[in-house]
Design a protein around this motif. Sequence first.
Motif, PDB file in Angstrom:
ATOM      1  N   PHE A  77       0.833  -1.203   0.000  1.00 44.34           N
ATOM      2  CA  PHE A  77       0.000   0.000   0.000  1.00 44.34           C
ATOM      3  C   PHE A  77       0.861   1.245   0.000  1.00 44.34           C
ATOM      4  CE2 PHE A  77      -2.382  -3.302   2.254  1.00 44.34           C
ATOM      5  CZ  PHE A  77      -3.579  -3.279   1.556  1.00 44.34           C
ATOM      6  N   LYS A  78       0.283   2.307  -0.569  1.00 46.96           N
ATOM      7  CA  LYS A  78       0.897   3.614  -0.396  1.00 46.96           C
ATOM      8  C   LYS A  78      -0.189   4.670  -0.388  1.00 46.96           C
ATOM      9  CE  LYS A  78       1.797   4.999  -5.140  1.00 46.96           C
ATOM     10  NZ  LYS A  78       2.772   5.563  -6.068  1.00 46.96           N
ATOM     11  N   PRO A  79       0.060   5.792   0.295  1.00 46.50           N
ATOM     12  CA  PRO A  79      -0.956   6.848   0.359  1.00 46.50           C
ATOM     13  C   PRO A  79      -1.068   7.592  -0.961  1.00 46.50           C
ATOM     14  CG  PRO A  79       1.051   7.555   1.457  1.00 46.50           C
ATOM     15  CD  PRO A  79       1.266   6.127   1.061  1.00 46.50           C
ATOM     16  N   ARG A  80      -2.258   8.099  -1.230  1.00 36.93           N
ATOM     17  CA  ARG A  80      -2.481   8.784  -2.493  1.00 36.93           C
ATOM     18  C   ARG A  80      -1.657  10.052  -2.644  1.00 36.93           C
ATOM     19  NH1 ARG A  80      -6.064   7.829  -6.067  1.00 36.93           N
ATOM     20  NH2 ARG A  80      -7.292   6.548  -4.672  1.00 36.93           N
ATOM     21  N   GLN A 124       2.260   1.988  -8.438  1.00 36.18           N
ATOM     22  CA  GLN A 124       3.486   1.284  -8.103  1.00 36.18           C
ATOM     23  C   GLN A 124       4.174   2.054  -6.993  1.00 36.18           C
ATOM     24  OE1 GLN A 124       5.502   1.426 -11.914  1.00 36.18           O
ATOM     25  NE2 GLN A 124       5.038  -0.726 -12.243  1.00 36.18           N
ATOM     26  N   ILE A 125       4.977   1.338  -6.172  1.00 40.15           N
ATOM     27  CA  ILE A 125       5.879   2.104  -5.330  1.00 40.15           C
ATOM     28  C   ILE A 125       7.185   2.190  -6.090  1.00 40.15           C
ATOM     29  CG2 ILE A 125       4.784   1.676  -3.118  1.00 40.15           C
ATOM     30  CD1 ILE A 125       6.915  -0.394  -2.516  1.00 40.15           C
ATOM     31  N   VAL A 126       7.705   3.388  -6.166  1.00 35.53           N
ATOM     32  CA  VAL A 126       8.862   3.644  -7.009  1.00 35.53           C
ATOM     33  C   VAL A 126       9.907   4.366  -6.174  1.00 35.53           C
ATOM     34  CG1 VAL A 126       9.675   4.768  -9.110  1.00 35.53           C
ATOM     35  CG2 VAL A 126       7.340   3.923  -9.002  1.00 35.53           C
ATOM     36  N   GLN A 162      13.394   1.453  -9.175  1.00 30.82           N
ATOM     37  CA  GLN A 162      12.832   0.126  -8.958  1.00 30.82           C
ATOM     38  C   GLN A 162      11.341   0.311  -8.663  1.00 30.82           C
ATOM     39  OE1 GLN A 162      15.039  -2.654  -6.280  1.00 30.82           O
ATOM     40  NE2 GLN A 162      16.041  -0.773  -5.682  1.00 30.82           N
ATOM     41  N   ALA A 163      10.534  -0.613  -9.103  1.00 32.59           N
ATOM     42  CA  ALA A 163       9.098  -0.455  -8.887  1.00 32.59           C
ATOM     43  C   ALA A 163       8.448  -1.773  -8.496  1.00 32.59           C
ATOM     44  CB  ALA A 163       8.432   0.096 -10.136  1.00 32.59           C
ATOM     45  N   LEU A 164       7.334  -1.672  -7.780  1.00 35.45           N
ATOM     46  CA  LEU A 164       6.582  -2.836  -7.345  1.00 35.45           C
ATOM     47  C   LEU A 164       5.107  -2.431  -7.398  1.00 35.45           C
ATOM     48  CD1 LEU A 164       7.955  -5.483  -6.240  1.00 35.45           C
ATOM     49  CD2 LEU A 164       7.491  -4.634  -3.973  1.00 35.45           C
ATOM     50  N   GLU A 165       4.244  -3.322  -7.854  1.00 31.22           N
ATOM     51  CA  GLU A 165       2.820  -2.995  -7.928  1.00 31.22           C
ATOM     52  C   GLU A 165       2.266  -2.708  -6.537  1.00 31.22           C
ATOM     53  OE1 GLU A 165       0.778  -2.575 -10.573  1.00 31.22           O
ATOM     54  OE2 GLU A 165       2.613  -2.738 -11.753  1.00 31.22           O
ATOM     55  N   SER A 166       1.559  -1.608  -6.391  1.00 26.89           N
ATOM     56  CA  SER A 166       1.010  -1.288  -5.076  1.00 26.89           C
ATOM     57  C   SER A 166      -0.407  -0.740  -5.217  1.00 26.89           C
ATOM     58  CB  SER A 166       1.889  -0.265  -4.362  1.00 26.89           C
ATOM     59  OG  SER A 166       1.897   0.951  -5.067  1.00 26.89           O
ATOM     60  N   ILE A 167      -1.108  -0.730  -4.097  1.00 28.60           N
ATOM     61  CA  ILE A 167      -2.479  -0.229  -4.058  1.00 28.60           C
ATOM     62  C   ILE A 167      -2.462   1.148  -3.431  1.00 28.60           C
ATOM     63  CG2 ILE A 167      -4.795  -0.629  -3.123  1.00 28.60           C
ATOM     64  CD1 ILE A 167      -4.010  -3.645  -2.996  1.00 28.60           C
ATOM     65  N   VAL A 168      -2.987   2.120  -4.148  1.00 35.04           N
ATOM     66  CA  VAL A 168      -3.028   3.490  -3.640  1.00 35.04           C
ATOM     67  C   VAL A 168      -4.293   3.656  -2.817  1.00 35.04           C
ATOM     68  CG1 VAL A 168      -3.080   5.932  -4.260  1.00 35.04           C
ATOM     69  CG2 VAL A 168      -1.756   4.312  -5.644  1.00 35.04           C
ATOM     70  N   GLU A 203      -7.398   3.036   7.193  1.00 39.96           N
ATOM     71  CA  GLU A 203      -8.416   2.025   7.503  1.00 39.96           C
ATOM     72  C   GLU A 203      -8.610   1.039   6.346  1.00 39.96           C
ATOM     73  OE1 GLU A 203      -8.721   5.233   8.225  1.00 39.96           O
ATOM     74  OE2 GLU A 203      -8.670   5.022  10.409  1.00 39.96           O
ATOM     75  N   GLU A 204      -8.368   1.506   5.124  1.00 34.98           N
ATOM     76  CA  GLU A 204      -8.552   0.634   3.950  1.00 34.98           C
ATOM     77  C   GLU A 204      -7.606  -0.562   3.985  1.00 34.98           C
ATOM     78  OE1 GLU A 204      -8.864   2.929   0.149  1.00 34.98           O
ATOM     79  OE2 GLU A 204      -8.733   4.641   1.496  1.00 34.98           O
ATOM     80  N   ILE A 205      -6.485  -0.419   4.680  1.00 37.36           N
ATOM     81  CA  ILE A 205      -5.503  -1.508   4.744  1.00 37.36           C
ATOM     82  C   ILE A 205      -6.144  -2.747   5.376  1.00 37.36           C
ATOM     83  CG2 ILE A 205      -3.313  -2.250   5.790  1.00 37.36           C
ATOM     84  CD1 ILE A 205      -2.432   0.737   5.589  1.00 37.36           C
ATOM     85  N   LEU A 206      -6.927  -2.535   6.435  1.00 35.46           N
ATOM     86  CA  LEU A 206      -7.524  -3.665   7.160  1.00 35.46           C
ATOM     87  C   LEU A 206      -8.479  -4.449   6.269  1.00 35.46           C
ATOM     88  CD1 LEU A 206      -8.301  -2.320  10.747  1.00 35.46           C
ATOM     89  CD2 LEU A 206      -6.542  -3.977  10.060  1.00 35.46           C
ATOM     90  N   THR A 207      -9.266  -3.736   5.465  1.00 36.67           N
ATOM     91  CA  THR A 207     -10.234  -4.441   4.624  1.00 36.67           C
ATOM     92  C   THR A 207      -9.570  -5.072   3.408  1.00 36.67           C
ATOM     93  OG1 THR A 207     -10.778  -2.275   3.715  1.00 36.67           O
ATOM     94  CG2 THR A 207     -12.313  -3.195   5.306  1.00 36.67           C
TER      95      THR A 207
END
Length: 189
Positions: A47-50, A59-61, A66-72, A77-81
Amino acid sequence: MEVTQQQAPQNIGWIEVVAGCMFSGKTEELIRRLRRAQIARQKVIIFKPRIDNRYSTNQIVSHNTQALESIVIDKAEEILTLAGDAQVVGIDEVQFFDMSVVGICNKLADEGKRVIVAGLDQDYRGVPFEPMPQLLSVAEYITKTLAICMVCGNPADRTQRKIANADRVVVGAADSYEARCRKCHYIPD
Ligand code: ZN
């Protein structure tokens, strides 16, 4: 200190914090650990913040690309769900979340997950950047990454802002900041 494969706790979760100034390689270190977990066929979610929109939105860059697919996400709280059955949860730029992220990291670790977070531990004035102090307190493993002072070449743990702006958060081009040691760092007017 970093947890090694040999010493890794069994059947429990834990928290790792990678803390440091800009240009200290925090994100590279986070990516390295998450990649190793993926190679070990563990289920990894990132995860990363918007707020951090540089280069890429999903991606986190790191500065050396270097990059890795991430969820913005917008809120911690969204992390828990969203974490679901992931065994390893990575969070980049964790200093941009509010204090609730501390309890969320603890909850995930209590549930048996390995939680790895990376973030700036000081703002541009050298003041501890919440929630990093609290995360450092509850983490089992802490790594402080140091950069190189752009003035004197010593190890550096401060982020020098080179533009006039009193906001705590100014996300921008890397050329607005540089790494400095405590001797060469100053608080801009
Ligand atoms: Zn210096």
